[in-house]
Write a protein that holds these residues in place. Structure first.
Motif, short mmCIF file in Angstrom:
data_model
loop_
_atom_site.label_atom_id
_atom_site.label_comp_id
_atom_site.label_asym_id
_atom_site.label_seq_id
_atom_site.Cartn_x
_atom_site.Cartn_y
_atom_site.Cartn_z
N GLU A 132 0.79 -1.22 0.00
CA GLU A 132 0.00 0.00 0.00
C GLU A 132 0.83 1.28 0.00
OE1 GLU A 132 -2.88 -0.14 3.12
OE2 GLU A 132 -3.87 -1.93 2.33
N SER A 133 2.12 1.19 0.24
CA SER A 133 2.95 2.39 0.23
C SER A 133 3.09 2.91 -1.19
CB SER A 133 4.34 2.09 0.82
OG SER A 133 4.23 1.75 2.19
N GLU A 134 2.76 4.17 -1.39
CA GLU A 134 2.71 4.74 -2.74
C GLU A 134 4.09 5.11 -3.27
OE1 GLU A 134 0.05 8.00 -2.42
OE2 GLU A 134 -1.70 6.75 -1.98
N ASP A 135 5.05 5.37 -2.40
CA ASP A 135 6.39 5.72 -2.84
C ASP A 135 7.37 5.39 -1.72
OD1 ASP A 135 6.12 7.78 -0.93
OD2 ASP A 135 5.47 9.22 -2.45
N ASN A 136 8.63 5.67 -1.97
CA ASN A 136 9.66 5.32 -1.00
C ASN A 136 9.51 6.10 0.31
OD1 ASN A 136 12.41 3.97 -0.45
ND2 ASN A 136 12.80 6.12 0.00
N ASP A 137 9.07 7.35 0.23
CA ASP A 137 8.91 8.14 1.45
C ASP A 137 7.86 7.52 2.36
OD1 ASP A 137 10.77 9.81 0.42
OD2 ASP A 137 9.46 11.56 0.21
N MET A 138 6.73 7.15 1.79
CA MET A 138 5.69 6.53 2.59
C MET A 138 6.15 5.19 3.14
SD MET A 138 1.75 5.50 1.56
CE MET A 138 1.25 7.21 1.32
N LEU A 139 6.87 4.43 2.33
CA LEU A 139 7.39 3.14 2.79
C LEU A 139 8.33 3.32 3.97
CD1 LEU A 139 7.59 0.05 2.24
CD2 LEU A 139 9.54 0.58 0.74
N ALA A 140 9.24 4.30 3.88
CA ALA A 140 10.18 4.54 4.97
C ALA A 140 9.46 4.97 6.24
CB ALA A 140 11.19 5.62 4.55
N GLU A 141 8.47 5.83 6.10
CA GLU A 141 7.75 6.32 7.28
C GLU A 141 6.95 5.21 7.95
OE1 GLU A 141 7.21 10.88 5.55
OE2 GLU A 141 5.49 9.50 5.59
N ARG A 142 6.27 4.40 7.14
CA ARG A 142 5.45 3.35 7.74
C ARG A 142 6.30 2.24 8.34
NH1 ARG A 142 0.01 2.71 3.92
NH2 ARG A 142 -0.79 4.82 4.36
N LEU A 143 7.41 1.93 7.71
CA LEU A 143 8.29 0.90 8.29
C LEU A 143 8.93 1.40 9.58
CD1 LEU A 143 10.04 -0.59 5.12
CD2 LEU A 143 8.35 -1.71 6.60
N THR A 144 9.24 2.68 9.65
CA THR A 144 9.78 3.25 10.89
C THR A 144 8.80 3.04 12.03
OG1 THR A 144 11.08 4.92 9.71
CG2 THR A 144 10.53 5.39 12.01
#
Length: 308
Positions: free
Chosen positions: A224-236
């Motif tokens: 569901e992460s739309e880009d790398n920024d969202m992926l990094a934030e949600r994984l954090t």
């Protein structure tokens, strides 16, 4: 075009790794994002502020604001010692700044100087009783300081102001978990059911409630992460709160890995990244205390005593 390909490749890799991760593998191949890097805009802004501070026609109020803004910029880049210097300089020029006291309180909490943190947050609330974060941050500091009853008071009041914020629910749960684990789980369920469940963070609550498995939780983030920024934030966020659960259950190796993964994305401004280093310090202390005491070697027998 090239940037889009990079984003797609990162998400595809994260999805693949999410399928490989499991508690049994101890996250030897965890889903990860490309770590945040300083942007050209941040670097240009920092250069402009440095030039502005060379001027000699700025009054104290303007200088205080400039130092505060540079402090925020340093903070967003992970340069927290430089940020602290800027915030202190700003405060020396203009002492009535609730936002500065608040961020300094967070820094004191990160370094386990809890009494100083309480005082900083008290100062924030004295200057602005409606400050949006000081009460939460004081509650978190009280939690880390082991003052669970006071932490509950702050975090519960903060939760009541916005019951659809999952992160308020999570921190309240972490405090209650230290007081009454069974009741904490029941209250977490009740608060989840009472919410609108719109924010992504409710997936963390579902994970805590065992409504989704760990693999499903991580796979959902990757998909569901739309880009790398969202992926990094949600994984954090995900790795930090997963680490908290493993830490509570005294699975120190898994918690250690997860806290390190929390830091890996360089999402410096997130609460989860801020407190991951504090959690690592606490974890190492607890792990060392849980080790059995080393056996003492028998005292040597002095010649002649054996015949006594």
């Amino acid at each position: 075009m090239f940037a889009n390909r990079i984003k797609i490749a990162c998400l595809a890799l994260a999805m693949m790794l999410a399928g490989c991760s499991s508690p049994n593998s101890q996250w030897t191949q965890p889903p990860m994002a490309v770590p945040f890097q300083p942007t050209i805009q941040q670097q240009i802004q920092l250069a402009r502020i440095d030039q502005l501070l060379k001027r000699d026609d700025l009054d104290n109020q303007t200088l205080a604001q400039v130092y505060y803004e540079r402090g925020l910029l340093h903070d967003s880049l992970g340069l927290r010692d430089l940020a602290r210097l800027d915030f202190n300089q700003s405060l020396s020029l203009k002492p009535d700044q609730p936002d500065v006291f608040n961020i300094l309180g967070v820094y004191f909490t990160q370094s386990a100087h809890f009494d100083a943190a309480y005082e900083a947050f008290d100062s924030t609330l004295e200057l602005n009783v409606r400050h949006p974060f000081a009460q939460r941050n004081r509650g978190i500091a009280l939690y880390y300081g082991g003052r669970y009853a006071l932490a509950f008071d702050d975090l519960n009041a903060h939760y009541q102001q916005h019951i659809n914020d999952p992160y308020r629910v999570i921190w309240l749960y972490l405090v209650e978990l230290e007081q009454d684990p069974e009741m904490a789980q029941e209250k977490l369920r009740n608060r989840f059911e009472a919410s609108d469940k719109q924010d992504w963070g409710w997936q963390i609550v579902r994970y805590y409630l065992n409504d989704i498995t760990e693999g499903e939780f991580l796979r959902q983030i990757a998909v569901e992460s739309e880009d790398n920024d969202m992926l990094a934030e949600r994984l954090t966020e995900a790795y930090f709160y997963m680490g908290k659960l493993y830490h509570y259950n005294k699975d120190y190796p898994a918690a250690l890995m997860l806290y390190k993964l929390t830091l890996a994305g360089n999402v410096y401004e997130f609460v989860e990244h801020r407190f991951a280093t504090l959690e690592l310090s606490r974890l190492m202390n607890e792990a060392n205390q849980s080790l059995p005491a080393p056996e003492q070697a028998p005292e040597p027998v002095v010649e002649g005593e054996a015949n006594n």
